[in-house]
Scaffold this motif. Structure first.
Motif, PDB file in Angstrom:
ATOM      1  N   ALA A  19       9.091 -16.371  -8.950  1.00  0.00           N
ATOM      2  CA  ALA A  19       9.776 -15.426  -8.215  1.00  0.00           C
ATOM      3  C   ALA A  19       9.183 -14.070  -8.520  1.00  0.00           C
ATOM      4  CB  ALA A  19      11.183 -15.290  -8.698  1.00  0.00           C
ATOM      5  N   SER A  20       8.831 -13.829  -9.822  1.00  0.00           N
ATOM      6  CA  SER A  20       8.202 -12.590 -10.164  1.00  0.00           C
ATOM      7  C   SER A  20       6.600 -12.419  -9.395  1.00  0.00           C
ATOM      8  CB  SER A  20       7.891 -12.284 -11.655  1.00  0.00           C
ATOM      9  OG  SER A  20       6.900 -11.282 -11.984  1.00  0.00           O
ATOM     10  N   ILE A  21       6.133 -13.498  -9.272  1.00  0.00           N
ATOM     11  CA  ILE A  21       4.735 -13.290  -8.628  1.00  0.00           C
ATOM     12  C   ILE A  21       4.859 -12.909  -7.185  1.00  0.00           C
ATOM     13  CG2 ILE A  21       2.669 -14.676  -7.550  1.00  0.00           C
ATOM     14  CD1 ILE A  21       2.994 -16.117 -10.381  1.00  0.00           C
ATOM     15  N   TYR A  22       5.986 -13.954  -6.498  1.00  0.00           N
ATOM     16  CA  TYR A  22       6.368 -13.496  -5.186  1.00  0.00           C
ATOM     17  C   TYR A  22       6.682 -12.289  -4.698  1.00  0.00           C
ATOM     18  CZ  TYR A  22       4.706 -17.955  -3.369  1.00  0.00           C
ATOM     19  OH  TYR A  22       4.135 -18.967  -3.001  1.00  0.00           O
ATOM     20  N   ALA A  23       7.585 -11.515  -5.745  1.00  0.00           N
ATOM     21  CA  ALA A  23       8.218 -10.157  -5.638  1.00  0.00           C
ATOM     22  C   ALA A  23       6.949  -9.010  -5.732  1.00  0.00           C
ATOM     23  CB  ALA A  23       9.069 -10.097  -6.791  1.00  0.00           C
ATOM     24  N   HIS A  24       6.059  -9.401  -6.656  1.00  0.00           N
ATOM     25  CA  HIS A  24       4.940  -8.360  -6.665  1.00  0.00           C
ATOM     26  C   HIS A  24       4.009  -8.450  -5.507  1.00  0.00           C
ATOM     27  CE1 HIS A  24       5.814  -8.476 -11.155  1.00  0.00           C
ATOM     28  NE2 HIS A  24       5.372  -7.224 -11.004  1.00  0.00           N
ATOM     29  N   VAL A  25       3.850  -9.560  -4.893  1.00  0.00           N
ATOM     30  CA  VAL A  25       3.191  -9.667  -3.596  1.00  0.00           C
ATOM     31  C   VAL A  25       3.870  -9.082  -2.521  1.00  0.00           C
ATOM     32  CG1 VAL A  25       2.222 -11.529  -2.070  1.00  0.00           C
ATOM     33  CG2 VAL A  25       1.849 -11.876  -4.256  1.00  0.00           C
ATOM     34  N   TRP A  26       5.055  -9.307  -2.312  1.00  0.00           N
ATOM     35  CA  TRP A  26       5.850  -8.673  -1.381  1.00  0.00           C
ATOM     36  C   TRP A  26       5.790  -7.228  -1.578  1.00  0.00           C
ATOM     37  CZ3 TRP A  26       6.018 -10.509   2.986  1.00  0.00           C
ATOM     38  CH2 TRP A  26       6.010 -11.895   3.312  1.00  0.00           C
ATOM     39  N   TYR A  27       5.953  -6.781  -2.730  1.00  0.00           N
ATOM     40  CA  TYR A  27       5.993  -5.261  -3.074  1.00  0.00           C
ATOM     41  C   TYR A  27       4.709  -4.859  -2.710  1.00  0.00           C
ATOM     42  CZ  TYR A  27       6.817  -0.884  -5.374  1.00  0.00           C
ATOM     43  OH  TYR A  27       6.983   0.489  -5.881  1.00  0.00           O
ATOM     44  N   SER A  28       3.793  -5.111  -2.794  1.00  0.00           N
ATOM     45  CA  SER A  28       2.461  -4.943  -2.743  1.00  0.00           C
ATOM     46  C   SER A  28       2.114  -4.778  -0.932  1.00  0.00           C
ATOM     47  CB  SER A  28       1.251  -5.687  -2.985  1.00  0.00           C
ATOM     48  OG  SER A  28       1.442  -5.838  -4.595  1.00  0.00           O
ATOM     49  N   VAL A  29       2.527  -5.719  -0.472  1.00  0.00           N
ATOM     50  CA  VAL A  29       2.614  -5.740   1.043  1.00  0.00           C
ATOM     51  C   VAL A  29       3.419  -4.474   1.691  1.00  0.00           C
ATOM     52  CG1 VAL A  29       3.130  -7.059   3.094  1.00  0.00           C
ATOM     53  CG2 VAL A  29       1.994  -8.171   1.469  1.00  0.00           C
ATOM     54  N   PHE A  30       4.551  -4.426   1.062  1.00  0.00           N
ATOM     55  CA  PHE A  30       5.469  -3.340   1.300  1.00  0.00           C
ATOM     56  C   PHE A  30       4.982  -1.960   1.006  1.00  0.00           C
ATOM     57  CE2 PHE A  30       8.625   0.117   0.238  1.00  0.00           C
ATOM     58  CZ  PHE A  30       9.291   0.219   1.288  1.00  0.00           C
ATOM     59  N   LEU A  31       4.062  -1.754   0.137  1.00  0.00           N
ATOM     60  CA  LEU A  31       3.517  -0.480   0.014  1.00  0.00           C
ATOM     61  C   LEU A  31       2.046  -0.355   0.834  1.00  0.00           C
ATOM     62  CD1 LEU A  31       3.429  -0.451  -3.837  1.00  0.00           C
ATOM     63  CD2 LEU A  31       4.749   1.236  -2.334  1.00  0.00           C
ATOM     64  N   ALA A  32       1.534  -1.399   1.150  1.00  0.00           N
ATOM     65  CA  ALA A  32       0.531  -1.346   2.146  1.00  0.00           C
ATOM     66  C   ALA A  32       0.959  -0.850   3.489  1.00  0.00           C
ATOM     67  CB  ALA A  32      -0.265  -2.552   2.269  1.00  0.00           C
ATOM     68  N   VAL A  33       2.050  -1.368   3.862  1.00  0.00           N
ATOM     69  CA  VAL A  33       2.570  -1.391   5.174  1.00  0.00           C
ATOM     70  C   VAL A  33       2.964   0.311   5.218  1.00  0.00           C
ATOM     71  CG1 VAL A  33       4.436  -1.530   6.862  1.00  0.00           C
ATOM     72  CG2 VAL A  33       3.187  -3.316   5.843  1.00  0.00           C
ATOM     73  N   ILE A  34       3.818   0.700   4.300  1.00  0.00           N
ATOM     74  CA  ILE A  34       4.483   2.229   4.086  1.00  0.00           C
ATOM     75  C   ILE A  34       3.013   3.067   4.207  1.00  0.00           C
ATOM     76  CG2 ILE A  34       5.511   3.729   2.880  1.00  0.00           C
ATOM     77  CD1 ILE A  34       7.336   1.844   4.366  1.00  0.00           C
ATOM     78  N   THR A  35       1.731   2.965   3.286  1.00  0.00           N
ATOM     79  CA  THR A  35       0.723   3.701   3.396  1.00  0.00           C
ATOM     80  C   THR A  35      -0.150   3.620   5.082  1.00  0.00           C
ATOM     81  OG1 THR A  35       0.408   3.071   1.217  1.00  0.00           O
ATOM     82  CG2 THR A  35      -1.668   4.094   2.154  1.00  0.00           C
ATOM     83  N   ILE A  36      -0.097   2.541   5.290  1.00  0.00           N
ATOM     84  CA  ILE A  36      -0.688   2.590   6.711  1.00  0.00           C
ATOM     85  C   ILE A  36      -0.044   3.140   7.771  1.00  0.00           C
ATOM     86  CG2 ILE A  36      -1.510   1.029   8.567  1.00  0.00           C
ATOM     87  CD1 ILE A  36      -2.271  -0.902   6.327  1.00  0.00           C
ATOM     88  N   LEU A  37       1.395   3.004   7.982  1.00  0.00           N
ATOM     89  CA  LEU A  37       2.177   3.786   8.705  1.00  0.00           C
ATOM     90  C   LEU A  37       2.244   5.167   8.486  1.00  0.00           C
ATOM     91  CD1 LEU A  37       5.265   1.046   9.268  1.00  0.00           C
ATOM     92  CD2 LEU A  37       3.245   1.756  10.936  1.00  0.00           C
ATOM     93  N   GLY A  38       2.300   5.592   7.009  1.00  0.00           N
ATOM     94  CA  GLY A  38       2.292   6.998   6.748  1.00  0.00           C
ATOM     95  C   GLY A  38       0.834   7.842   7.092  1.00  0.00           C
TER      96      GLY A  38
END
Length: 62
Positions: A29-48
């Motif tokens: 669960a921790s590994i997948y949480a880190h992956v999804w958090y990284s994807v979220f940050l990447a999407v926010i950075t690109i959209l910003g």
């Protein structure tokens, strides 16, 4: 474009499961949480970044 994004996420999931051994680990669960958090940050950075580019393009005098 949707097909490209879907296959990219499928590939990322397979790589996390196979090469990071996420399915075999105790903290799966921790590994997948880190992956999804990284994807979220990447999407926010690109959209910003896109928002800044489009916003700066509409400002008169620049």
């Amino acid at each position: 474009m949707i097909i490209l994004l879907a296959t990219a996420f499928i590939q990322a999931d397979v790589q996390v499961a196979m090469f990071m051994h996420a399915e075999e680990s105790e903290d799966k669960a921790s590994i997948y949480a880190h992956v999804w958090y990284s994807v979220f940050l990447a999407v926010i950075t690109i959209l910003g970044s896109l928002l800044c580019i489009v916003g700066a393009y509409k400002i008169p005098g620049i």
